[in-house]
Design a protein around this motif. Structure first.
Motif, PDB file in Angstrom:
ATOM      1  N   ALA A 190       0.838  -1.209   0.000  1.00  0.00           N
ATOM      2  CA  ALA A 190       0.000   0.000   0.000  1.00  0.00           C
ATOM      3  C   ALA A 190       0.873   1.259   0.000  1.00  0.00           C
ATOM      4  O   ALA A 190       0.602   2.216  -0.742  1.00  0.00           O
ATOM      5  N   PHE A 191       1.937   1.241   0.807  1.00  0.00           N
ATOM      6  CA  PHE A 191       2.837   2.403   0.837  1.00  0.00           C
ATOM      7  C   PHE A 191       3.391   2.689  -0.539  1.00  0.00           C
ATOM      8  O   PHE A 191       3.418   3.839  -0.998  1.00  0.00           O
ATOM      9  N   ILE A 192       3.838   1.635  -1.222  1.00  0.00           N
ATOM     10  CA  ILE A 192       4.489   1.855  -2.508  1.00  0.00           C
ATOM     11  C   ILE A 192       3.479   2.263  -3.568  1.00  0.00           C
ATOM     12  O   ILE A 192       3.768   3.081  -4.444  1.00  0.00           O
ATOM     13  N   ALA A 193       2.248   1.716  -3.455  1.00  0.00           N
ATOM     14  CA  ALA A 193       1.219   2.134  -4.407  1.00  0.00           C
ATOM     15  C   ALA A 193       0.912   3.618  -4.245  1.00  0.00           C
ATOM     16  O   ALA A 193       0.792   4.356  -5.239  1.00  0.00           O
ATOM     17  N   PHE A 194       0.814   4.069  -2.990  1.00  0.00           N
ATOM     18  CA  PHE A 194       0.548   5.498  -2.785  1.00  0.00           C
ATOM     19  C   PHE A 194       1.740   6.343  -3.218  1.00  0.00           C
ATOM     20  O   PHE A 194       1.561   7.451  -3.737  1.00  0.00           O
ATOM     21  N   SER A 195       2.940   5.813  -2.991  1.00  0.00           N
ATOM     22  CA  SER A 195       4.122   6.531  -3.435  1.00  0.00           C
ATOM     23  C   SER A 195       4.105   6.728  -4.952  1.00  0.00           C
ATOM     24  O   SER A 195       4.413   7.805  -5.463  1.00  0.00           O
ATOM     25  N   ARG A 196       3.690   5.661  -5.657  1.00  0.00           N
ATOM     26  CA  ARG A 196       3.589   5.745  -7.122  1.00  0.00           C
ATOM     27  C   ARG A 196       2.498   6.733  -7.525  1.00  0.00           C
ATOM     28  O   ARG A 196       2.630   7.474  -8.488  1.00  0.00           O
ATOM     29  N   MET A 197       1.412   6.739  -6.746  1.00  0.00           N
ATOM     30  CA  MET A 197       0.292   7.610  -7.079  1.00  0.00           C
ATOM     31  C   MET A 197       0.712   9.071  -7.020  1.00  0.00           C
ATOM     32  O   MET A 197       0.363   9.865  -7.896  1.00  0.00           O
ATOM     33  N   HIS A 198       1.475   9.419  -5.986  1.00  0.00           N
ATOM     34  CA  HIS A 198       1.876  10.809  -5.839  1.00  0.00           C
ATOM     35  C   HIS A 198       3.167  11.125  -6.579  1.00  0.00           C
ATOM     36  O   HIS A 198       3.564  12.287  -6.631  1.00  0.00           O
ATOM     37  N   GLY A 199       3.853  10.112  -7.078  1.00  0.00           N
ATOM     38  CA  GLY A 199       5.139  10.354  -7.710  1.00  0.00           C
ATOM     39  C   GLY A 199       6.162  10.895  -6.735  1.00  0.00           C
ATOM     40  O   GLY A 199       7.007  11.706  -7.076  1.00  0.00           O
ATOM     41  N   ASN A 200       6.070  10.419  -5.489  1.00  0.00           N
ATOM     42  CA  ASN A 200       6.863  10.980  -4.407  1.00  0.00           C
ATOM     43  C   ASN A 200       7.589   9.832  -3.721  1.00  0.00           C
ATOM     44  O   ASN A 200       7.020   8.767  -3.502  1.00  0.00           O
ATOM     45  N   GLY A 201       8.855  10.037  -3.371  1.00  0.00           N
ATOM     46  CA  GLY A 201       9.633   8.927  -2.837  1.00  0.00           C
ATOM     47  C   GLY A 201       9.411   8.622  -1.368  1.00  0.00           C
ATOM     48  O   GLY A 201       9.947   7.639  -0.861  1.00  0.00           O
ATOM     49  N   ASP A 202       8.627   9.445  -0.665  1.00  0.00           N
ATOM     50  CA  ASP A 202       8.509   9.266   0.786  1.00  0.00           C
ATOM     51  C   ASP A 202       7.943   7.900   1.155  1.00  0.00           C
ATOM     52  O   ASP A 202       8.376   7.287   2.131  1.00  0.00           O
ATOM     53  N   GLY A 203       6.977   7.440   0.380  1.00  0.00           N
ATOM     54  CA  GLY A 203       6.383   6.139   0.681  1.00  0.00           C
ATOM     55  C   GLY A 203       7.388   5.017   0.574  1.00  0.00           C
ATOM     56  O   GLY A 203       7.310   4.035   1.316  1.00  0.00           O
ATOM     57  N   GLN A 204       8.338   5.161  -0.315  1.00  0.00           N
ATOM     58  CA  GLN A 204       9.351   4.111  -0.447  1.00  0.00           C
ATOM     59  C   GLN A 204      10.276   4.089   0.756  1.00  0.00           C
ATOM     60  O   GLN A 204      10.699   3.016   1.196  1.00  0.00           O
ATOM     61  N   ILE A 205      10.588   5.258   1.302  1.00  0.00           N
ATOM     62  CA  ILE A 205      11.394   5.293   2.536  1.00  0.00           C
ATOM     63  C   ILE A 205      10.638   4.580   3.651  1.00  0.00           C
ATOM     64  O   ILE A 205      11.203   3.799   4.422  1.00  0.00           O
ATOM     65  N   MET A 206       9.337   4.853   3.715  1.00  0.00           N
ATOM     66  CA  MET A 206       8.515   4.197   4.730  1.00  0.00           C
ATOM     67  C   MET A 206       8.572   2.677   4.548  1.00  0.00           C
ATOM     68  O   MET A 206       8.678   1.929   5.526  1.00  0.00           O
ATOM     69  N   ALA A 207       8.531   2.233   3.287  1.00  0.00           N
ATOM     70  CA  ALA A 207       8.595   0.793   3.032  1.00  0.00           C
ATOM     71  C   ALA A 207       9.932   0.216   3.502  1.00  0.00           C
ATOM     72  O   ALA A 207       9.981  -0.885   4.054  1.00  0.00           O
ATOM     73  N   ILE A 208      11.007   0.976   3.324  1.00  0.00           N
ATOM     74  CA  ILE A 208      12.317   0.487   3.781  1.00  0.00           C
ATOM     75  C   ILE A 208      12.337   0.390   5.297  1.00  0.00           C
ATOM     76  O   ILE A 208      12.859  -0.568   5.878  1.00  0.00           O
ATOM     77  N   VAL A 209      11.736   1.391   5.967  1.00  0.00           N
ATOM     78  CA  VAL A 209      11.694   1.347   7.435  1.00  0.00           C
ATOM     79  C   VAL A 209      10.893   0.127   7.889  1.00  0.00           C
ATOM     80  O   VAL A 209      11.272  -0.573   8.838  1.00  0.00           O
ATOM     81  N   VAL A 210       9.787  -0.145   7.190  1.00  0.00           N
ATOM     82  CA  VAL A 210       8.988  -1.329   7.537  1.00  0.00           C
ATOM     83  C   VAL A 210       9.819  -2.594   7.337  1.00  0.00           C
ATOM     84  O   VAL A 210       9.765  -3.532   8.142  1.00  0.00           O
TER      85      VAL A 210
END
Lengths: 223, 99
Positions: B44-64
């Motif tokens: 879900a994080f990465i899908a939202f990251s793709r939706m916004h075109g923003n890398g923050d969700g991917q950082i969150m995925a790495i933390v997870v």
């Protein structure tokens, strides 16, 4: 073409997830999770997050799953005696899962976000590359990065402490944990806090001492 | 593919993981199901990251990912300690926390 890959990967992820909760040998559960993680990495690739996909395969499907396989092999010899779940409890669980699923779908897909029905933001070649991730980690999310490293260190130390070989309850250890030069000079049992409180305590002889008292048939001695 | 599809898959994966935690009683399998739930959140994080075109969700995925690795280490350490001490391996029988 992306649709075909999406459905293959999504099917693999769902099948792997069901294989994980299926009631069979734990070894197959772990292998199912590996398949699930690989499918998930394919989904990440479809979302253009190539670095996360690579990290998922290397860290998760590689390292973490090897850890699981080792633990299953280590404890797998003895079949865990697990009581089967009662039928009523099972149906309540399944009902609860259904409620959670409906709620999640409503919460995720029913938000009314306009962009949900699109394929996402416009294509950006830098999106999801290691360069972008590294820049974010070392600038905007530096604190999270450092905290994650502290957390990893703590977990490693904690795992060693938890899984180390303990001496069983009731077996007293014959050798003191800390050695000092004075141990060789003073008589056994003296020079301790316990002696200050209650006189010279009963101590168990060391290996070399046991040989010399063995003749007397004495198991323990004062000092 | 629309982002909604990814989110629905993520919801399904989370529900399957939650069902596994409720239904299975082997602590090892429960740890695996926790992994499933964490990975669903990651998707879900990465899908939202793709939706916004923003890398923050991917950082969150790495933390997870990091948190999941820590959880696995500590959890497997506890399970190995349980098997060493011949404790029951049914999570319903492990009610007491005292060592």
């Amino acid at each position: 073409m992306a649709e075909v890959f999406f459905f293959i990967a999504a099917f693999g992820a769902l099948a792997g997830a069901i294989g994980v909760i299926w009631d069979w040998n734990p070894f197959y559960n772990v292998l199912s999770l590996v398949g699930h993680l690989l499918s998930l990495a394919a989904l990440f690739l479809l979302l253009r997050s190539e670095f996360i996909a690579a990290a998922q395969v290397v860290v998760y499907a590689g390292a973490v799953m090897v850890l699981y396989v080792f633990v299953v092999a280590y404890i797998g010899g003895e079949e865990p005696h697990v009581r089967p779940l009662g039928p009523s409890l099972k149906w309540i669980s399944i009902l609860f899962v259904g409620v959670v699923l409906v709620e999640l779908v409503i919460a995720l897909a029913g938000t009314g976000l306009k962009a949900l029905d699109t394929e996402g933001a416009a294509f950006d070649p830098a999106f999801g590359t290691p360069g972008q991730i590294g820049e974010l980690l070392l600038t905007k999310f530096l604190l999270a990065f450092e905290l994650a490293s502290i957390l990893l260190t703590l977990a490693a130390v904690g795992a060693v402490v938890l899984a180390r070989r303990r001496k069983g309850v009731g077996i007293e250890d014959n050798e003191s944990e800390v050695y000092s030069v004075m141990d060789a000079l003073r008589p056994a049992g003296t020079g301790t806090m316990k002696e200050a409180v209650s006189g010279i305590p009963q101590v168990h002889p060391r290996e070399d001492e046991r040989a010399e008292i063995g003749a007397g048939g004495e198991k323990e001695r004062g000092w | 593919m629309n982002i909604t599809w990814y989110l629905v898959i993520s919801a399904f994966l989370f529900a399957i993981g939650a069902g596994g935690v409720l239904i299975r009683r082997n602590p090892l399998v429960i740890l695996l199901c926790l992994e499933l739930m964490l990975n669903a959140a990651n998707l879900a994080f990465i899908a939202f990251s793709r939706m916004h075109g923003n890398g923050d969700g991917q950082i969150m995925a790495i933390v997870v990912l990091v948190v999941a690795a820590c959880e696995v280490t500590v959890g497997l350490g506890i399970i190995v300690a349980m098997y060493r001490r011949r404790l029951p391996t049914d999570v319903d029988e492990l009610r007491e926390l005292h060592g």
